[in-house]
Design a protein around this motif. Sequence first.
Motif, PDB file in Angstrom:
ATOM      1  N   MET A   1       0.841  -1.216   0.000  1.00 60.39           N
ATOM      2  CA  MET A   1       0.000   0.000   0.000  1.00 60.39           C
ATOM      3  C   MET A   1       0.871   1.258   0.000  1.00 60.39           C
ATOM      4  O   MET A   1       1.780   1.400   0.800  1.00 60.39           O
ATOM      5  CB  MET A   1      -0.903  -0.031   1.243  1.00 60.39           C
ATOM      6  CG  MET A   1      -1.847   1.133   1.376  1.00 60.39           C
ATOM      7  SD  MET A   1      -3.319   1.096   0.359  1.00 60.39           S
ATOM      8  CE  MET A   1      -4.118  -0.388   0.971  1.00 60.39           C
ATOM      9  N   ALA A   2       0.556   2.161  -0.914  1.00 59.44           N
ATOM     10  CA  ALA A   2       1.371   3.383  -1.053  1.00 59.44           C
ATOM     11  C   ALA A   2       0.946   4.436  -0.044  1.00 59.44           C
ATOM     12  O   ALA A   2       0.021   5.197  -0.259  1.00 59.44           O
ATOM     13  CB  ALA A   2       1.233   3.935  -2.468  1.00 59.44           C
ATOM     14  N   THR A   3       1.619   4.476   1.102  1.00 58.47           N
ATOM     15  CA  THR A   3       1.246   5.427   2.148  1.00 58.47           C
ATOM     16  C   THR A   3       1.740   6.834   1.848  1.00 58.47           C
ATOM     17  O   THR A   3       1.472   7.757   2.601  1.00 58.47           O
ATOM     18  CB  THR A   3       1.830   4.998   3.509  1.00 58.47           C
ATOM     19  OG1 THR A   3       3.237   4.959   3.364  1.00 58.47           O
ATOM     20  CG2 THR A   3       1.295   3.672   3.944  1.00 58.47           C
ATOM     21  N   ASN A   4       2.481   6.994   0.745  1.00 61.94           N
ATOM     22  CA  ASN A   4       3.004   8.320   0.410  1.00 61.94           C
ATOM     23  C   ASN A   4       2.208   8.977  -0.723  1.00 61.94           C
ATOM     24  O   ASN A   4       2.667   9.918  -1.331  1.00 61.94           O
ATOM     25  CB  ASN A   4       4.484   8.230   0.035  1.00 61.94           C
ATOM     26  CG  ASN A   4       4.711   7.321  -1.155  1.00 61.94           C
ATOM     27  OD1 ASN A   4       3.849   6.494  -1.497  1.00 61.94           O
ATOM     28  ND2 ASN A   4       5.850   7.458  -1.801  1.00 61.94           N
ATOM     29  N   ALA A  30       3.645  23.209  -1.376  1.00 60.88           N
ATOM     30  CA  ALA A  30       3.606  22.431  -0.129  1.00 60.88           C
ATOM     31  C   ALA A  30       4.419  21.142  -0.243  1.00 60.88           C
ATOM     32  O   ALA A  30       4.474  20.358   0.706  1.00 60.88           O
ATOM     33  CB  ALA A  30       2.154  22.117   0.235  1.00 60.88           C
ATOM     34  N   GLY A  31       5.033  20.914  -1.414  1.00 60.19           N
ATOM     35  CA  GLY A  31       5.945  19.783  -1.548  1.00 60.19           C
ATOM     36  C   GLY A  31       5.343  18.521  -2.146  1.00 60.19           C
ATOM     37  O   GLY A  31       5.978  17.464  -2.122  1.00 60.19           O
ATOM     38  N   LYS A  79       3.991  12.505  -1.622  1.00 65.23           N
ATOM     39  CA  LYS A  79       4.764  13.211  -0.583  1.00 65.23           C
ATOM     40  C   LYS A  79       4.812  12.277   0.616  1.00 65.23           C
ATOM     41  O   LYS A  79       3.896  11.474   0.794  1.00 65.23           O
ATOM     42  CB  LYS A  79       4.027  14.508  -0.199  1.00 65.23           C
ATOM     43  CG  LYS A  79       4.730  15.390   0.813  1.00 65.23           C
ATOM     44  CD  LYS A  79       3.834  16.572   1.203  1.00 65.23           C
ATOM     45  CE  LYS A  79       4.509  17.472   2.207  1.00 65.23           C
ATOM     46  NZ  LYS A  79       4.781  16.771   3.477  1.00 65.23           N
ATOM     47  N   ASP A  80       5.817  12.404   1.470  1.00 64.36           N
ATOM     48  CA  ASP A  80       5.771  11.660   2.736  1.00 64.36           C
ATOM     49  C   ASP A  80       4.510  12.047   3.483  1.00 64.36           C
ATOM     50  O   ASP A  80       4.157  13.232   3.529  1.00 64.36           O
ATOM     51  CB  ASP A  80       6.975  12.028   3.617  1.00 64.36           C
ATOM     52  CG  ASP A  80       8.264  11.396   3.112  1.00 64.36           C
ATOM     53  OD1 ASP A  80       8.184  10.522   2.222  1.00 64.36           O
ATOM     54  OD2 ASP A  80       9.333  11.801   3.587  1.00 64.36           O
ATOM     55  N   ASN A  81       3.832  11.079   4.065  1.00 64.87           N
ATOM     56  CA  ASN A  81       2.637  11.354   4.882  1.00 64.87           C
ATOM     57  C   ASN A  81       1.549  12.098   4.074  1.00 64.87           C
ATOM     58  O   ASN A  81       0.886  13.002   4.577  1.00 64.87           O
ATOM     59  CB  ASN A  81       3.046  12.176   6.115  1.00 64.87           C
ATOM     60  CG  ASN A  81       2.053  12.059   7.246  1.00 64.87           C
ATOM     61  OD1 ASN A  81       1.456  11.003   7.457  1.00 64.87           O
ATOM     62  ND2 ASN A  81       1.846  13.147   7.972  1.00 64.87           N
ATOM     63  N   ALA A  82       1.396  11.678   2.812  1.00 66.85           N
ATOM     64  CA  ALA A  82       0.587  12.441   1.852  1.00 66.85           C
ATOM     65  C   ALA A  82      -0.858  12.677   2.295  1.00 66.85           C
ATOM     66  O   ALA A  82      -1.351  13.810   2.212  1.00 66.85           O
ATOM     67  CB  ALA A  82       0.596  11.731   0.503  1.00 66.85           C
ATOM     68  N   ASP A 122      -5.224   6.077   3.440  1.00 66.67           N
ATOM     69  CA  ASP A 122      -4.370   5.465   2.412  1.00 66.67           C
ATOM     70  C   ASP A 122      -5.190   4.530   1.538  1.00 66.67           C
ATOM     71  O   ASP A 122      -5.014   4.489   0.317  1.00 66.67           O
ATOM     72  CB  ASP A 122      -3.235   4.674   3.078  1.00 66.67           C
ATOM     73  CG  ASP A 122      -2.227   5.584   3.745  1.00 66.67           C
ATOM     74  OD1 ASP A 122      -2.151   6.776   3.390  1.00 66.67           O
ATOM     75  OD2 ASP A 122      -1.517   5.093   4.645  1.00 66.67           O
ATOM     76  N   GLU A 123      -6.080   3.788   2.169  1.00 69.59           N
ATOM     77  CA  GLU A 123      -6.906   2.831   1.429  1.00 69.59           C
ATOM     78  C   GLU A 123      -7.785   3.559   0.403  1.00 69.59           C
ATOM     79  O   GLU A 123      -7.859   3.158  -0.760  1.00 69.59           O
ATOM     80  CB  GLU A 123      -7.783   2.054   2.424  1.00 69.59           C
ATOM     81  CG  GLU A 123      -8.526   0.908   1.783  1.00 69.59           C
ATOM     82  CD  GLU A 123      -9.605   0.328   2.694  1.00 69.59           C
ATOM     83  OE1 GLU A 123      -9.784   0.830   3.831  1.00 69.59           O
ATOM     84  OE2 GLU A 123     -10.267  -0.615   2.241  1.00 69.59           O
TER      85      GLU A 123
END
Length: 139
Positions: A1-4, A30-31, A79-82, A122-123
């Motif tokens: 799962m792509a959490t980013n 915002a990156g 992004k990290d923690n998207a 994320d899901e």
Amino acid sequence: MATNRTFTMIKPDAVADGNIGGILKMIEEAGFKIIAMKYTRLTTDLAGKFYEVHKERPFYGELVEYMSSGPIVAAILEKDNAVEDFRTLIGATNPAEAAEGTIRKIYAKSIGENAVHGSDSDENAEIEGNFHFSQYERF
Ligand code: DAT
Ligand code: MG
């Protein structure tokens, strides 16, 4: 799962008001990196499917009508923690309650016409990205 990764739509009111550029600028600054993007319009059937989780809520009919009322911009963002960071960037569902400097505070008109969508998990980011984009449209 792509959490980013997360999924967003610039909604019909923001597109109609000429705010695509302003909103994309905030997203990039915002990156967030754009992985996939398209300018499209949902049919009522597609909008109904996308928001099926809200089917029993009193505003469902209004929401489906609004989301199919004009073109949107759909995008997958990285992004990290998207998911969480994007929800922070867009602000509360109701712009009257959204924090200063958030996309909804700046661009949303009302709780219904609130300028942008952002996935809530994320899901759902995965499901919503797959709803709009094939593997060949991601870079
Ligand atoms: P969000 O978009 O912040 O995740 P949500 O998932 O609860 O909010 O609702 C989906 C959309 O439905 C929301 O962006 C706008 C619309 N909506 C939510 N609550 C509403 C209400 N009380 N009246 C009218 N539209 C509403
Ligand atoms: Mg939601």
